[in-house]
Design a protein around this motif. Structure first.
Motif, PDB file in Angstrom:
ATOM      1  N   ALA A 291       0.802  -1.250   0.030  1.00  0.00           N
ATOM      2  CA  ALA A 291      -0.036  -0.210   0.096  1.00  0.00           C
ATOM      3  C   ALA A 291       0.871   1.297  -0.028  1.00  0.00           C
ATOM      4  CB  ALA A 291      -1.030   0.051   1.153  1.00  0.00           C
ATOM      5  N   GLU A 292       1.833   1.076  -0.948  1.00  0.00           N
ATOM      6  CA  GLU A 292       2.789   2.211  -0.987  1.00  0.00           C
ATOM      7  C   GLU A 292       2.241   3.590  -1.030  1.00  0.00           C
ATOM      8  OE1 GLU A 292       6.122   1.536  -3.583  1.00  0.00           O
ATOM      9  OE2 GLU A 292       7.173   0.564  -1.947  1.00  0.00           O
ATOM     10  N   LYS A 293       1.221   3.983  -1.890  1.00  0.00           N
ATOM     11  CA  LYS A 293       0.709   5.182  -2.378  1.00  0.00           C
ATOM     12  C   LYS A 293      -0.492   5.580  -1.638  1.00  0.00           C
ATOM     13  CE  LYS A 293       3.568   5.515  -6.593  1.00  0.00           C
ATOM     14  NZ  LYS A 293       3.283   5.825  -8.148  1.00  0.00           N
ATOM     15  N   THR A 294      -1.104   4.627  -0.886  1.00  0.00           N
ATOM     16  CA  THR A 294      -2.316   4.536  -0.278  1.00  0.00           C
ATOM     17  C   THR A 294      -2.426   5.543   0.941  1.00  0.00           C
ATOM     18  OG1 THR A 294      -2.764   2.501  -1.164  1.00  0.00           O
ATOM     19  CG2 THR A 294      -4.396   3.474   0.545  1.00  0.00           C
ATOM     20  N   TRP A 409     -13.977   5.135   6.382  1.00  0.00           N
ATOM     21  CA  TRP A 409     -13.265   6.145   5.871  1.00  0.00           C
ATOM     22  C   TRP A 409     -13.437   5.676   4.299  1.00  0.00           C
ATOM     23  CZ3 TRP A 409     -12.566   9.755   9.078  1.00  0.00           C
ATOM     24  CH2 TRP A 409     -12.195   9.365  10.351  1.00  0.00           C
ATOM     25  N   GLY A 410     -13.532   4.956   3.924  1.00  0.00           N
ATOM     26  CA  GLY A 410     -13.486   4.431   2.309  1.00  0.00           C
ATOM     27  C   GLY A 410     -14.516   3.172   2.299  1.00  0.00           C
ATOM     28  N   PRO A 411     -14.277   2.176   1.538  1.00  0.00           N
ATOM     29  CA  PRO A 411     -15.229   0.916   1.316  1.00  0.00           C
ATOM     30  C   PRO A 411     -15.385   0.292   2.723  1.00  0.00           C
ATOM     31  CG  PRO A 411     -13.706   0.946  -0.368  1.00  0.00           C
ATOM     32  CD  PRO A 411     -13.308   2.237   0.496  1.00  0.00           C
ATOM     33  N   THR A 569      -7.650   2.530   5.061  1.00  0.00           N
ATOM     34  CA  THR A 569      -7.392   3.031   3.982  1.00  0.00           C
ATOM     35  C   THR A 569      -8.499   2.815   2.888  1.00  0.00           C
ATOM     36  OG1 THR A 569      -6.551   0.744   3.178  1.00  0.00           O
ATOM     37  CG2 THR A 569      -5.023   1.911   4.477  1.00  0.00           C
ATOM     38  N   LEU A 570      -8.156   3.250   1.816  1.00  0.00           N
ATOM     39  CA  LEU A 570      -9.199   3.015   0.741  1.00  0.00           C
ATOM     40  C   LEU A 570      -9.156   1.599  -0.165  1.00  0.00           C
ATOM     41  CD1 LEU A 570      -8.900   6.362  -0.821  1.00  0.00           C
ATOM     42  CD2 LEU A 570     -10.584   5.682   0.927  1.00  0.00           C
ATOM     43  N   LEU A 571      -8.260   0.853   0.501  1.00  0.00           N
ATOM     44  CA  LEU A 571      -8.001  -0.376  -0.147  1.00  0.00           C
ATOM     45  C   LEU A 571      -8.702  -1.574   0.553  1.00  0.00           C
ATOM     46  CD1 LEU A 571      -4.121  -0.218  -0.911  1.00  0.00           C
ATOM     47  CD2 LEU A 571      -6.323  -0.021  -2.373  1.00  0.00           C
ATOM     48  N   ASP A 572      -9.519  -1.162   1.807  1.00  0.00           N
ATOM     49  CA  ASP A 572     -10.338  -2.305   2.478  1.00  0.00           C
ATOM     50  C   ASP A 572     -11.421  -2.447   1.674  1.00  0.00           C
ATOM     51  OD1 ASP A 572     -11.676  -3.635   4.360  1.00  0.00           O
ATOM     52  OD2 ASP A 572     -11.903  -2.264   5.698  1.00  0.00           O
ATOM     53  N   THR A 573     -11.321  -3.599   0.761  1.00  0.00           N
ATOM     54  CA  THR A 573     -12.386  -3.972  -0.163  1.00  0.00           C
ATOM     55  C   THR A 573     -12.440  -5.399  -0.399  1.00  0.00           C
ATOM     56  OG1 THR A 573     -10.677  -4.362  -1.943  1.00  0.00           O
ATOM     57  CG2 THR A 573     -11.665  -1.994  -1.698  1.00  0.00           C
TER      58      THR A 573
END
Length: 769
Positions: A291-294, A409-411, A569-573
């Motif tokens: 998650a380098e840029k997240t 925060w996101g998904p 993060t926005l990667l919690d999908t």
């Protein structure tokens, strides 16, 4: 007819004339046609000269009636016969009308308003014996809950935008409300107006390093604001031991900008630990190359709930002067991406990092200056908690609460969607058991959907603060469903010791997908060591336990190899969670529902609450032994710090009182008639009081919200006393012998008060000190 015959018989048999008063009384057997006759020779006046009831008035001006001898006067005989026929006809008509009304009376059941299936009238219980065998209850739950049903629920409650107070959050709350209504539950909502800190409305938070300014997308709510400049310093995970190692190396941390990575402790704890070292700012980056840029989101309030209404609810009508929680940091705090953190760390000078930190970068030198600028804004948001209840059939006013946060925060698929879906499926399954399978829970089950969980369990904590006096007396357990699935191959539980035995029995009765029982899979030789964890402050169940004194539990299926890296993060999908669970999300969601449902149903099914009071006996004795050894050490090393007369005897006696009280309660249970509902209620109330009475009554919930002396946070806890003794032994500046003695006495009497309450009646107390 019988009444008419009796009357005629009396007339013709020449009984004396009397006046009759009719008292229509309801027959307790259920026959409303019964008429009770009361005979009296003395009647009170019914009217004062208005003619009403005058014929019944003894004081009337009419001439008295002169009786003739029966059989002598033909007129008298004819009069009697006419009166007899008249009374016979009247009696017959009355009897006919009564029976006709019974036959053609309205059907109350068909005309009554519809009620939820589980609320329909049933025969009242006469005892406390189970209405359904426990094995049948378990089988019903297993039949209702299935992995296949979760796919549609996931789809309905997934959302990419549902931050607390947003339209997406409100839409999900309305869906929850509709579902609860669909299941026939009584529903309600709880509205709060809370203050949260959001990113700058226009512009960005920034940092400047080597004359390069970077704009930041993530943020940390409740950070201090402003601009700070200081030398960069790497501090590993930001734990207390990490800062201690830096201090032991002689590194000056005053005014530094500290870089720490995520993991092991909460973001708020990292910032609080850094603040103790007088640093100026903290930069936190994800410990995940994937998650380098997240951007990373979170909060840094060292507490729970709205930090601008500490200890009291944020209702719209609340009128209090402005106040801030002591857990709000004064230093700046900001998240940065893994990529940006590497670019800073790679350019640091100074000393090498301590062994075991797993980093090849330098710690940072005095010339490695960073400027951090935070411009977060404080805003007020309206949030809604959503509730549904399945009411109990015996002790309706006693309830277990099952809850999950729905915002993210996101998904936030692992953070909120899975838990919300498990909550919905449990509500559907248990209500269906009550509706169609004649399951009758003794106590009630409350289903709760919280908002603003990502800001620090705000929705749940504000609810607790708003209804503390009622909940602490009636809510006997809380089951948390947040983040119950984060991986495959591991299982961890955080809970009150009162629930440990229930957790163990539940693990024995449930099987891991295609494998042995949860207990065999994860318990192994020492199940408490392998499964149980200490409950952390950022856990939604923590304020229930440490603030409200309600036994609580959180659990999680996770990966033994690594922690789930996508929270905040926005990667919690769904896709990331599929990878972490090897595509077992639905199976693990089903198992989570069964685990939580099993515990909840056991708590509302058994006549006695499934709590193990002896577990706290072991915990208390361990703490007392630690305090005793430290007191002896202080007296040996720092002889002038504690008076010679100070002894741990009082605390030991309080510990013994609790042990005897718990033993006596077990004896009372064995000698009681458990088919007596009132007796079970009395015993259950004694059991329920244990957790609540471990909250120190000498502290303000506004100043010290987590008052639990065993599981809370602060110097008033038994752990805090042990730490204070360590400070006295090392003669640190913050050591205060007078303050310790005061806290020591209050903790002792808190424990003694808990033992007294558990003992029951005042004449049953055992205070042998």
């Amino acid at each position: 007819m019988d009444q008419a015959r009796s009357t005629i018989s009396k007339i013709f048999n020449g009984e004396p004339h009397t006046y009759t008063r009719f008292n229509l009384a309801r027959n307790m057997e259920g026959d409303n046609s019964h008429v009770e006759l009361k005979m009296s020779t003395d009647m009170v006046e019914e009217a004062d000269g208005n003619g009403v009831g005058e014929h019944l008035n003894h004081n009337s001006n009419h001439k008295p009636y002169m009786a003739h001898k029966p059989g002598r006067d033909p007129k008298n005989i004819c009069f009697k016969v006419a009166m007899g026929l008249l009374i016979f006809i009247i009696g017959y008509l009355i009897s006919f009308m009564i029976h006709w009304k019974k036959d053609v009376g309205p059907n109350c059941a068909s005309s009554a308003p519809s009620v939820p299936p589980y609320a329909k009238v049933v025969a009242p219980e006469t005892g406390a014996a189970p209405l359904m065998d426990w094995d049948d209850v378990k089988a019903l739950l297993a039949k209702k809950v299935s992995a296949a049903k979760f796919e549609s629920v996931f789809s309905e409650f997934s959302s990419t935008q549902h931050r607390a107070g947003s339209p997406g959050d409100e839409a999900l709350g309305n869906k929850m409300l509709d579902r609860f209504k669909e299941y026939g539950m009584k529903t309600w909502t709880d509205e709060h107006f809370v203050k949260v800190q959001d990113p700058p409305a226009s512009g960005y938070n920034t940092y400047t390093f080597r004359n390069q300014t970077e704009r930041l997308d993530g943020f940390l709510s409740y950070s201090g604001t402003g601009t700070r400049t200081g030398a960069a310093l790497q501090a590993n995970y930001g734990q207390e031991e990490d800062f201690k190692r830096l201090r032991d190396k002689g590194i000056n941390m005053n005014g530094r900008v500290v870089l720490v990575k995520t993991g092991l402790i909460s973001l708020a704890e990292k910032v609080a630990n850094a603040a103790k070292m007088n640093v100026s700012a903290v930069l936190i980056y994800p410990d995940s190359p994937s998650a380098e840029k997240t951007p990373l989101f979170g909060h840094v309030h060292m507490g729970s709930g709205d930090p601008y209404t500490p200890g009291f609810p944020s209702f719209n009508h609340t009128q209090f002067p402005p106040i801030e929680s002591s857990g709000l940091p004064k230093i700046l705090a900001q998240t940065i991406s893994n990529e940006k953190a590497k670019s800073i760390l790679a350019n640091l000078g100074g000393e090498s990092v301590p062994d075991g930190w797993g980093s090849f970068y330098k710690l940072g030198g005095e010339s490695d200056l960073i400027t951090v600028e935070i411009s977060n804004v404080l805003t007020e948001k309206k949030i809604n908690n959503v509730f549904g209840v399945i009411k109990g059939f015996v002790d309706e006013d006693r309830y277990v609460v099952i809850g999950a946060q729905r915002d993210a925060w996101g998904p936030g698929f692992a953070a909120s969607t899975v838990g919300t879906s498990v909550l919905v499926e449990l509500a559907r399954s248990i209500s269906d058991m009550v509706k169609n399978d004649e399951f009758k829970p003794r106590r009630s089950i409350v289903f709760a959907s919280w908002s603003a969980g990502e800001y620090g369990n705000v929705g749940a904590t504000e609810w607790l603060e708003g209804y503390l006096t009622s909940l602490s007396m009636k809510a006997f357990a809380y089951i948390n469903l947040d983040a119950v699935v984060t991986g495959d191959g591991g299982f961890k539980v955080s809970a009150s010791p009162l629930l440990h035995s229930l957790i163990q029995s539940t693990m024995r009765e449930l099987n891991y997908p295609n494998k042995a029982s949860l207990f065999s899979q994860f318990g192994r030789s020492d199940w408490e060591k392998n499964v149980l964890q200490t409950m952390k402050m950022n856990d939604t169940a923590y304020p229930f336990l440490a603030f409200s004194g309600i036994p609580s539990v959180s659990f999680r299926f996770n990966s033994e190899a690594s922690h789930y890296r996508y929270f905040g993060t926005l990667l919690d999908t769904r896709e990331k969670l599929n990878i972490a669970t090897v595509n077992k999300v639905t199976q693990l969601a089903e198992l989570s529902a069964r685990f939580a449902g099993h515990m909840a149903l056991r708590l509302v099914h058994d006549h006695l609450l499934h709590f193990d009071l002896k577990k706290y006996d072991k915990v208390i004795r361990t703490h007392v032994a630690q305090i005793n050894s430290r007191v002896l050490a202080v007296k040996r090393i720092q002889k002038d710090k504690l008076p010679r007369a100070l002894t741990v005897q009082w605390l030991m006696s309080a510990s013994g009182s609790y042990s005897r009280a718990s033993d006596n309660l077990l004896s009372d249970i064995q000698n009681s008639n458990l088919d007596d509902i009132e007796m079970c209620r009395i015993i259950n109330d004694r059991i329920m009081a244990v957790e609540r009475n471990l909250l120190s009554p000498y502290l303000s919930p506004r100043e010290n919200p987590f008052r639990h002396i065993l599981l809370g946070s602060g110097p008033h806890t038994l752990k805090g006393l042990a730490n204070h003794l360590d400070a006295l032994r090392m003669d640190t500046p913050d050591a205060d012998a007078t303050l310790f003695r005061n806290q020591f006495a209050l903790a002792t009497w808190t424990l003694q008060g808990c033992a007294n309450s558990l003992a029951g009646d005042i004449w049953s107390l055992d205070n042998e000190i």
